[in-house]
Design a protein around this motif. Structure first.
Motif, mmCIF file in Angstrom:
data_model
loop_
_atom_site.group_PDB
_atom_site.id
_atom_site.type_symbol
_atom_site.label_atom_id
_atom_site.label_comp_id
_atom_site.label_asym_id
_atom_site.label_seq_id
_atom_site.Cartn_x
_atom_site.Cartn_y
_atom_site.Cartn_z
ATOM 1 N N UNK A 57 0.827 -1.204 0.000
ATOM 2 C CA UNK A 57 0.000 0.000 0.000
ATOM 3 C C UNK A 57 0.857 1.248 0.000
ATOM 4 N N UNK A 58 0.249 2.395 0.356
ATOM 5 C CA UNK A 58 0.934 3.691 0.397
ATOM 6 C C UNK A 58 1.654 3.838 1.737
ATOM 7 N N UNK A 59 2.922 4.214 1.685
ATOM 8 C CA UNK A 59 3.753 4.378 2.884
ATOM 9 C C UNK A 59 4.476 5.718 2.814
ATOM 10 N N UNK A 60 4.920 6.179 3.981
ATOM 11 C CA UNK A 60 5.637 7.456 4.078
ATOM 12 C C UNK A 60 6.974 7.224 4.759
ATOM 13 N N UNK A 61 7.907 8.106 4.408
ATOM 14 C CA UNK A 61 9.232 8.080 5.046
ATOM 15 C C UNK A 61 9.756 9.509 5.138
ATOM 16 N N UNK A 62 10.747 9.639 5.975
ATOM 17 C CA UNK A 62 11.339 10.959 6.162
ATOM 18 C C UNK A 62 12.268 11.263 4.998
ATOM 19 N N UNK A 63 12.034 12.371 4.303
ATOM 20 C CA UNK A 63 12.896 12.670 3.140
ATOM 21 C C UNK A 63 14.346 12.881 3.556
ATOM 22 N N UNK A 64 15.245 12.432 2.679
ATOM 23 C CA UNK A 64 16.689 12.641 2.797
ATOM 24 C C UNK A 64 17.304 11.926 4.004
ATOM 25 N N UNK A 65 16.482 11.264 4.825
ATOM 26 C CA UNK A 65 17.008 10.575 6.012
ATOM 27 C C UNK A 65 16.804 9.060 5.882
ATOM 28 N N UNK A 66 15.566 8.667 5.508
ATOM 29 C CA UNK A 66 15.243 7.251 5.378
ATOM 30 C C UNK A 66 15.538 6.776 3.960
ATOM 31 N N UNK A 67 15.922 5.485 3.860
ATOM 32 C CA UNK A 67 16.166 4.846 2.551
ATOM 33 C C UNK A 67 15.410 3.516 2.501
ATOM 34 N N UNK A 68 15.200 3.030 1.286
ATOM 35 C CA UNK A 68 14.422 1.809 1.066
ATOM 36 C C UNK A 68 15.311 0.708 0.477
ATOM 37 N N UNK A 69 15.035 -0.522 0.881
ATOM 38 C CA UNK A 69 15.716 -1.667 0.266
ATOM 39 C C UNK A 69 14.917 -2.133 -0.958
ATOM 40 N N UNK A 70 15.475 -3.090 -1.668
ATOM 41 C CA UNK A 70 14.743 -3.674 -2.796
ATOM 42 C C UNK A 70 13.531 -4.420 -2.269
#
Length: 334
Positions: A57-70
């Motif tokens: 679904x739709x998720x949020x993260x902190x810009x420029x701080x959080x990163x995503x894995x594959x």
């Protein structure tokens, strides 16, 4: 207020709105919001450290701080492994193995962080298990134990990989393929065995056929003998009845010759009816017929005399044996 100042303020506000929209719907949006597909999970890291697991679904993260894995798939996956190994009787075979595995949603973190290359490590376990199993089996035993090898691989992988977040669903040993020359030799051996079995079956069938034919022929001969004996008995009884009838009416001296002539003509009639020859020579004068009857009568009298002589010799022989036995008994008593 000065119109020029109002114009400058309006221009500044417009520029701020354009920059805000660009940030909101451009790079800023992509750095704040992301989507996760069904049957997938994504791990969110903050400065390289695990933060949380993002669900579909739709998720949020902190810009420029959080990163995503594959994305990490939660669907059942299949890994193909081709293993070349040697059996107990030194035959090299190729064994294709299919390993079906799945990552449970509660084990996503272990599956991502604990193994650096899960597929390579699964292959290593499969290689080790299959080679250990084949080293103690001959080629024929390996073909018969294909399912046992698959179960052995599955149990080994399940015990080893579950602690790393990978659940083994099924393990399939698809085939055991020896070298082409070995396969040709096996086919030749199987063909020879089948030919031998076929030859034995044909020989057994021919034996049964011959025995059945021999039994049928023996039964036929027995029944034929019984028929001939019954026929001769009926003829003898018929002749005796005819002779007695002729004797009762006073034809006693010539009855035997009359019966012989009757049998003779009956025989000639049967030969003429059933014989293959179209020509049959018969004596035409009565004297010849009479002499023929005399010869038949003489032969019958000689046969009767011979039988009586044989019976007399048997009686004398029995008397001689009885006398000898009596002499031996007297000597023993004396």
């Amino acid at each position: 207020m000065d119109p020029i100042a109002l114009l400058i303020i309006a221009i500044v506000l417009l520029v701020i709105l354009v920059i805000g929209a660009a940030l909101l719907f451009g790079g800023l949006r992509t750095s704040m919001m992301f989507t996760v597909r069904t049957q997938e999970n994504v791990i969110v890291e903050r400065f390289g450290k695990f933060k949380r697991v993002a669900k579909p679904g739709l998720n949020f993260k902190t810009p420029f701080i959080d990163s995503l894995t594959r994305p990490i798939s939660l669907r059942i996956q299949q890994l193909e492994v081709n293993i070349e190994s040697k059996t107990k009787d030194n035959v090299f075979v190729t064994v294709p193995v299919a390993v079906q595995y799945v990552i449970q949603e509660s084990q996503v973190v272990d599956a991502y962080y604990r193994l650096s290359n899960p597929e390579a490590q699964i292959r290593s376990y499969v290689f080790d298990t299959v080679r250990s199993a084949l080293s103690g089996l001959g080629l024929d035993e390996a073909f018969e134990s294909k399912d046992d090898i698959a179960r052995s691989v599955e149990s080994t992988l399940s015990a080893r990989m579950q602690e790393f977040g990978f659940n083994i669903v099924n393990t399939l040993v698809q085939d055991i393929s020896p070298d082409q020359r070995v396969r040709d030799s096996m086919n030749s051996i199987n063909a020879a065995q089948r030919d031998r079995v076929a030859a034995q079956s044909l020989a057994e069938a021919d034996k049964i056929k011959r025995v059945t034919q021999a039994e049928a022929e023996a039964e036929s001969k027995r029944l034929q003998g019984v028929g001939v004996a019954a026929q001769r008995k009926a003829i003898a009884e018929g002749i005796a009845e005819q002779y007695e009838m002729l004797r009762r009416v006073g034809i006693e001296n010539s009855a035997e010759q009359l019966l012989l002539m009757t049998q003779y003509f009956d025989t000639m009639q049967d030969v003429a009816r059933n014989g293959r020859s179209n020509v049959l020579f018969l004596p035409s004068n009565p004297g010849t017929v009479g002499s023929m009857g005399e010869e038949i009568r003489t032969a019958m009298l000689q046969a009767a005399a011979s039988q009586e002589a044989s019976q007399e010799a048997d009686r004398q022989d029995q008397a001689g044996r009885a006398s000898a036995a009596a002499r031996r008994a007297a000597q023993q008593q004396g």
